[in-house]
Enzyme design. Structure first.
Site, PDB file in Angstrom:
ATOM      1  N   LYS A 219      49.415 -10.109   8.950  1.00 44.61           N
ATOM      2  CA  LYS A 219      50.271 -11.277   7.888  1.00 44.61           C
ATOM      3  C   LYS A 219      51.433 -11.829   8.135  1.00 44.61           C
ATOM      4  O   LYS A 219      51.611 -13.038   7.749  1.00 44.61           O
ATOM      5  CB  LYS A 219      50.635 -10.171   6.527  1.00 44.61           C
ATOM      6  CG  LYS A 219      48.884  -9.410   6.445  1.00 44.61           C
ATOM      7  CD  LYS A 219      49.118  -8.907   4.905  1.00 44.61           C
ATOM      8  CE  LYS A 219      47.325  -7.881   4.700  1.00 44.61           C
ATOM      9  NZ  LYS A 219      47.245  -7.162   3.961  1.00 44.61           N
TER      10      LYS A 219
ATOM     11  N   GLN B 145      51.061  -2.793   0.857  1.00 41.04           N
ATOM     12  CA  GLN B 145      50.172  -3.168   1.682  1.00 41.04           C
ATOM     13  C   GLN B 145      49.158  -1.089   1.053  1.00 41.04           C
ATOM     14  O   GLN B 145      49.577   0.013   1.581  1.00 41.04           O
ATOM     15  CB  GLN B 145      50.522  -2.071   3.289  1.00 41.04           C
ATOM     16  CG  GLN B 145      49.424  -2.547   4.640  1.00 41.04           C
ATOM     17  CD  GLN B 145      47.951  -3.364   4.053  1.00 41.04           C
ATOM     18  OE1 GLN B 145      48.963  -4.782   4.257  1.00 41.04           O
ATOM     19  NE2 GLN B 145      46.903  -3.412   4.308  1.00 41.04           N
TER      20      GLN B 145
ATOM     21  N   ASP C  15      48.784 -10.439  -4.119  1.00 40.01           N
ATOM     22  CA  ASP C  15      47.783 -10.213  -4.004  1.00 40.01           C
ATOM     23  C   ASP C  15      46.738 -10.266  -5.277  1.00 40.01           C
ATOM     24  O   ASP C  15      45.316 -10.199  -4.679  1.00 40.01           O
ATOM     25  CB  ASP C  15      48.072  -8.529  -3.487  1.00 40.01           C
ATOM     26  CG  ASP C  15      47.919  -7.948  -1.966  1.00 40.01           C
ATOM     27  OD1 ASP C  15      47.295  -8.691  -1.502  1.00 40.01           O
ATOM     28  OD2 ASP C  15      48.837  -6.969  -1.493  1.00 40.01           O
TER      29      ASP C  15
END
Ligand SMILES: NC(=O)c1ccc[n+]([C@@H]2O[C@H](COP(=O)([O-])OP(=O)(O)OC[C@H]3O[C@@H](n4cnc5c(N)ncnc54)[C@H](OP(=O)(O)O)[C@@H]3O)[C@@H](O)[C@H]2O)c1
Length: 288
Positions: free
Chosen positions: A54, A98, A121
């Site tokens: 990412k 994460q 997200d």
């Protein structure tokens, strides 16, 4: 192989080119870059790879990224403190925590702690609520990526029957919400299946489009797919010999489907790309 390939790697490159142009225009206008803070807790090897990929994609598209690495034994309070400081940091437009997190930390609490305008997200209740009510802001990366993979390959969704296998909060449920939006590029009829669904094969065989996100290697077989259907494989499974496969039996299903996404090179690169897109959107929303 009669099925066309839904090539996520190639499409991701195209969309990342568009994002890089938009990020450069943003920098020129505002004198700063869009910025993403990544938070990585513990030693999960897959998480380290995902975060590295990412951040690499951020660098390639002109998005700043910062990595906050915390040890496995980090307490929930320590993580909440970090999130509070990132929420308050004006150069951080998006925050990525994460998952999964170590056992002593409650994921739902952490997801709720990220301020909604930086929740790139799209996992928090405000952003999911906006999607439910037809006003999407930051849509979770994986289902947004599946959607782009379908529409940018010309798959007609309006009126089509899409059967999604898997009802997780990060893939199946938000994908159903995206595809049933009353909006151009959506308007699908959606069925969501899970481990308690009766006669799953009879349901998947009714689909114009099947999306599988269950985490079971090569689960969807050719006899579960109507000839000519489009198949999207979200799964990532590592076999004992180290090979990476999806939730779809690619060799068999590609003989009956009209189009199919591969693993790797399908949904994975699209997920990262949608995170970049959300970060750019977040920077735009937070910069006057
Ligand atoms: N490509 C990407 O970027 C990306 C991103 C995220 C996830 N993934 C992959 O996608 C897969 C799913 O991830 P997830 O986080 O959504 O998984 P998850 O949270 O474990 O959810 C799995 C879902 O599949 C359902 N399921 C499991 N076995 C089933 C079966 N035999 N028949 C029907 N339904 C079944 C479960 O049903 P119940 O609800 O009844 O338990 C659940 O709804 C994993 O392989 C993951 O690695 C890939």
């Amino acid at each position: 192989m009669p099925a066309a390939l839904l090539d996520g790697k190639k499409l991701a490159q195209t969309i990342q080119g568009e994002i890089a142009s938009a990020a450069a225009a943003f920098e020129q206008k505002h004198g700063l870059r869009p910025g993403l803070a990544a938070v990585l807790v513990g030693n999960n090897p897959a998480s380290h790879i995902y975060v590295r990929n990412k951040r690499k994609a951020c660098a390639q598209t002109g998005i700043d990224s910062w990595l906050h690495e915390l040890p496995e034994e980090t307490s929930q309070v320590q993580l909440l403190d970090l999130i509070a400081s990132l929420n308050a940091d004006a150069k951080v437009h998006g925050i990525l925590v994460q998952l999964p997190l170590p056992r002593q930390i409650d994921e739902a609490t952490i997801i709720r702690a990220v301020t909604p305008i930086k929740d790139v997200d799209g996992f928090g209740p405000e952003n999911l609520g906006l999607l439910v009510t037809g006003q999407p802001r930051y849509v979770p990366g994986t289902p947004a990526g599946v959607h782009q993979l379908l529409i940018r390959n010309g798959v007609a969704l309006a009126g089509a029957h899409v059967v999604i296998v898997g009802r997780s909060n990060i893939v199946g449920k938000p994908l159903a919400l995206i595809l049933m939006q009353k909006a151009a590029g959506a308007n699908a009829t959606v069925t969501v299946c899970h481990s308690r669904s009766n006669n799953l094969a009879a349901l998947t065989r009714q689909a114009d489009v099947v999306v599988v996100a269950i985490g079971q290697a090569e689960f969807l077989k050719a006899d579960m797919v109507r000839p000519g259907a489009v198949v999207v494989d979200v799964g990532i499974n590592r076999l004992k010999d180290g090979k990476l496969v999806g939730d779809v039996d690619f060799a068999g299903v590609s003989q009956v489907a009209s189009a199919i996404s591969p693993v790797p090179g399908g949904v994975g690169p699209m997920t990262i790309t949608m995170l970049l897109q959300n970060t750019l959107a977040a920077a735009t929303l937070q910069t006057k």
